[in-house]
Scaffold this motif. Sequence first.
Motif, PDB file in Angstrom:
ATOM      1  N   ARG A   1      10.229  -6.556  -8.303  1.00 32.44           N
ATOM      2  CA  ARG A   1       9.086  -6.398  -7.391  1.00 32.44           C
ATOM      3  C   ARG A   1       7.933  -7.277  -7.835  1.00 32.44           C
ATOM      4  NH1 ARG A   1       6.938  -6.223  -2.754  1.00 32.44           N
ATOM      5  NH2 ARG A   1       5.122  -4.878  -2.548  1.00 32.44           N
ATOM      6  N   ILE A   2       7.715  -7.394  -9.140  1.00 31.41           N
ATOM      7  CA  ILE A   2       6.661  -8.268  -9.656  1.00 31.41           C
ATOM      8  C   ILE A   2       6.968  -9.717  -9.287  1.00 31.41           C
ATOM      9  CG2 ILE A   2       5.637  -9.210 -11.782  1.00 31.41           C
ATOM     10  CD1 ILE A   2       5.793  -6.360 -12.932  1.00 31.41           C
ATOM     11  N   ALA A   3       8.224 -10.128  -9.450  1.00 31.49           N
ATOM     12  CA  ALA A   3       8.611 -11.490  -9.082  1.00 31.49           C
ATOM     13  C   ALA A   3       8.401 -11.715  -7.585  1.00 31.49           C
ATOM     14  CB  ALA A   3      10.062 -11.748  -9.462  1.00 31.49           C
ATOM     15  N   GLU A   4       8.722 -10.719  -6.786  1.00 32.12           N
ATOM     16  CA  GLU A   4       8.527 -10.817  -5.336  1.00 32.12           C
ATOM     17  C   GLU A   4       7.040 -10.966  -5.012  1.00 32.12           C
ATOM     18  OE1 GLU A   4       8.985  -7.900  -1.504  1.00 32.12           O
ATOM     19  OE2 GLU A   4      10.487  -7.752  -3.096  1.00 32.12           O
ATOM     20  N   LEU A   5       6.204 -10.189  -5.712  1.00 32.40           N
ATOM     21  CA  LEU A   5       4.756 -10.280  -5.487  1.00 32.40           C
ATOM     22  C   LEU A   5       4.213 -11.644  -5.905  1.00 32.40           C
ATOM     23  CD1 LEU A   5       3.564  -6.744  -6.595  1.00 32.40           C
ATOM     24  CD2 LEU A   5       3.567  -7.682  -4.283  1.00 32.40           C
TER      25      LEU A   5
ATOM     26  N   ARG B   1      -2.603  -9.880  -6.531  1.00 33.51           N
ATOM     27  CA  ARG B   1      -2.737  -9.991  -7.991  1.00 33.51           C
ATOM     28  C   ARG B   1      -3.134  -8.645  -8.595  1.00 33.51           C
ATOM     29  NH1 ARG B   1      -5.231 -14.991  -6.907  1.00 33.51           N
ATOM     30  NH2 ARG B   1      -3.835 -16.675  -7.451  1.00 33.51           N
ATOM     31  N   LYS B   2      -4.066  -7.965  -7.939  1.00 32.35           N
ATOM     32  CA  LYS B   2      -4.491  -6.656  -8.438  1.00 32.35           C
ATOM     33  C   LYS B   2      -3.321  -5.684  -8.459  1.00 32.35           C
ATOM     34  CE  LYS B   2      -9.357  -6.810  -7.157  1.00 32.35           C
ATOM     35  NZ  LYS B   2     -10.403  -6.246  -6.285  1.00 32.35           N
ATOM     36  N   GLU B   3      -2.524  -5.699  -7.386  1.00 35.51           N
ATOM     37  CA  GLU B   3      -1.379  -4.786  -7.348  1.00 35.51           C
ATOM     38  C   GLU B   3      -0.359  -5.145  -8.417  1.00 35.51           C
ATOM     39  OE1 GLU B   3       2.263  -3.189  -4.648  1.00 35.51           O
ATOM     40  OE2 GLU B   3       0.861  -4.602  -3.762  1.00 35.51           O
ATOM     41  N   MET B   4      -0.129  -6.431  -8.610  1.00 38.52           N
ATOM     42  CA  MET B   4       0.831  -6.871  -9.623  1.00 38.52           C
ATOM     43  C   MET B   4       0.355  -6.462 -11.014  1.00 38.52           C
ATOM     44  SD  MET B   4       2.389 -10.672 -10.229  1.00 38.52           S
ATOM     45  CE  MET B   4       0.804 -11.354 -10.585  1.00 38.52           C
ATOM     46  N   ASP B   5      -0.932  -6.618 -11.287  1.00 38.94           N
ATOM     47  CA  ASP B   5      -1.467  -6.203 -12.584  1.00 38.94           C
ATOM     48  C   ASP B   5      -1.341  -4.696 -12.762  1.00 38.94           C
ATOM     49  OD1 ASP B   5      -2.083  -8.814 -13.191  1.00 38.94           O
ATOM     50  OD2 ASP B   5      -4.196  -8.649 -12.576  1.00 38.94           O
ATOM     51  N   GLU B   6      -1.587  -3.939 -11.695  1.00 39.80           N
ATOM     52  CA  GLU B   6      -1.462  -2.481 -11.754  1.00 39.80           C
ATOM     53  C   GLU B   6      -0.005  -2.080 -12.034  1.00 39.80           C
ATOM     54  OE1 GLU B   6      -2.587   1.520 -11.684  1.00 39.80           O
ATOM     55  OE2 GLU B   6      -3.751  -0.317 -11.933  1.00 39.80           O
TER      56      GLU B   6
ATOM     57  N   LYS C   1       1.220   0.039 -15.258  1.00 39.48           N
ATOM     58  CA  LYS C   1       1.993   1.277 -15.126  1.00 39.48           C
ATOM     59  C   LYS C   1       3.341   1.153 -15.820  1.00 39.48           C
ATOM     60  CE  LYS C   1       0.059   3.133 -10.856  1.00 39.48           C
ATOM     61  NZ  LYS C   1       0.317   3.443  -9.447  1.00 39.48           N
ATOM     62  N   GLY C   2       3.951  -0.012 -15.700  1.00 36.41           N
ATOM     63  CA  GLY C   2       5.238  -0.239 -16.360  1.00 36.41           C
ATOM     64  C   GLY C   2       5.123  -0.127 -17.863  1.00 36.41           C
TER      65      GLY C   2
ATOM     66  N   ALA D   1       0.824  -1.205   0.000  1.00 37.02           N
ATOM     67  CA  ALA D   1       0.000   0.000   0.000  1.00 37.02           C
ATOM     68  C   ALA D   1       0.859   1.256   0.000  1.00 37.02           C
ATOM     69  CB  ALA D   1      -0.938   0.006   1.212  1.00 37.02           C
ATOM     70  N   GLY D   2       2.056   1.185   0.596  1.00 37.43           N
ATOM     71  CA  GLY D   2       2.955   2.346   0.617  1.00 37.43           C
ATOM     72  C   GLY D   2       3.492   2.666  -0.752  1.00 37.43           C
ATOM     73  N   GLU D   3       3.594   1.683  -1.609  1.00 39.74           N
ATOM     74  CA  GLU D   3       4.081   1.821  -2.982  1.00 39.74           C
ATOM     75  C   GLU D   3       5.384   2.613  -3.086  1.00 39.74           C
ATOM     76  OE1 GLU D   3       1.256   2.866  -5.934  1.00 39.74           O
ATOM     77  OE2 GLU D   3      -0.362   1.862  -4.902  1.00 39.74           O
TER      78      GLU D   3
END
Length: 178
Positions: free
Chosen positions: A62-66, A84-89, A93-94, A16-18
Amino acid sequence: MTVPGNDGTAAQAQVAGEPQAQVDQAAQASAAAGLQGASGDGDAAARARVDYEAALKERDARIAELEGEIAEAAKTAEGAEALRKEMDELRRKGDEERVGFELQLAGARNVKAARALLADHDNDIEKLKAAEPWLFSAPAAPAPTGATGLPSAGAAGADESTQMSRWRKIAGLPESEE
């Protein structure tokens, strides 16, 4: 990467801190500043590309970590879905940042306008550049160097009478009016 006994809330709080998004934005801003300040300087563009690629590697890590956290959080469907939602986001963005950076490198005058028209050209920047040349700036022509062979108009050391004679000749007046 979660603590044993934790149901994934710590991972969600960290996500959430992103902090990664802030790092990516800073890297893109520095890359854009490097491109704007370079005005055709290949070295600055190369540095900007290296910085951007480093930011992409960080995002991929970070995606691999998620993805690993999704496997750990699979016990709770809610935690896995949030990750999953955060990874897709992050992926979305990437992709947006990558397209924006490539448009900047291609010399787009307005990245937002170029991005809007890109879908009409099969998301191919070269097709867009060929179809909409007004949207891209032309490469800067090198500044001319060297002497013109003409005397300097405001040559230092010329006395006042010589300058007055010169200006009279330019104005079409007779040599002496005294």
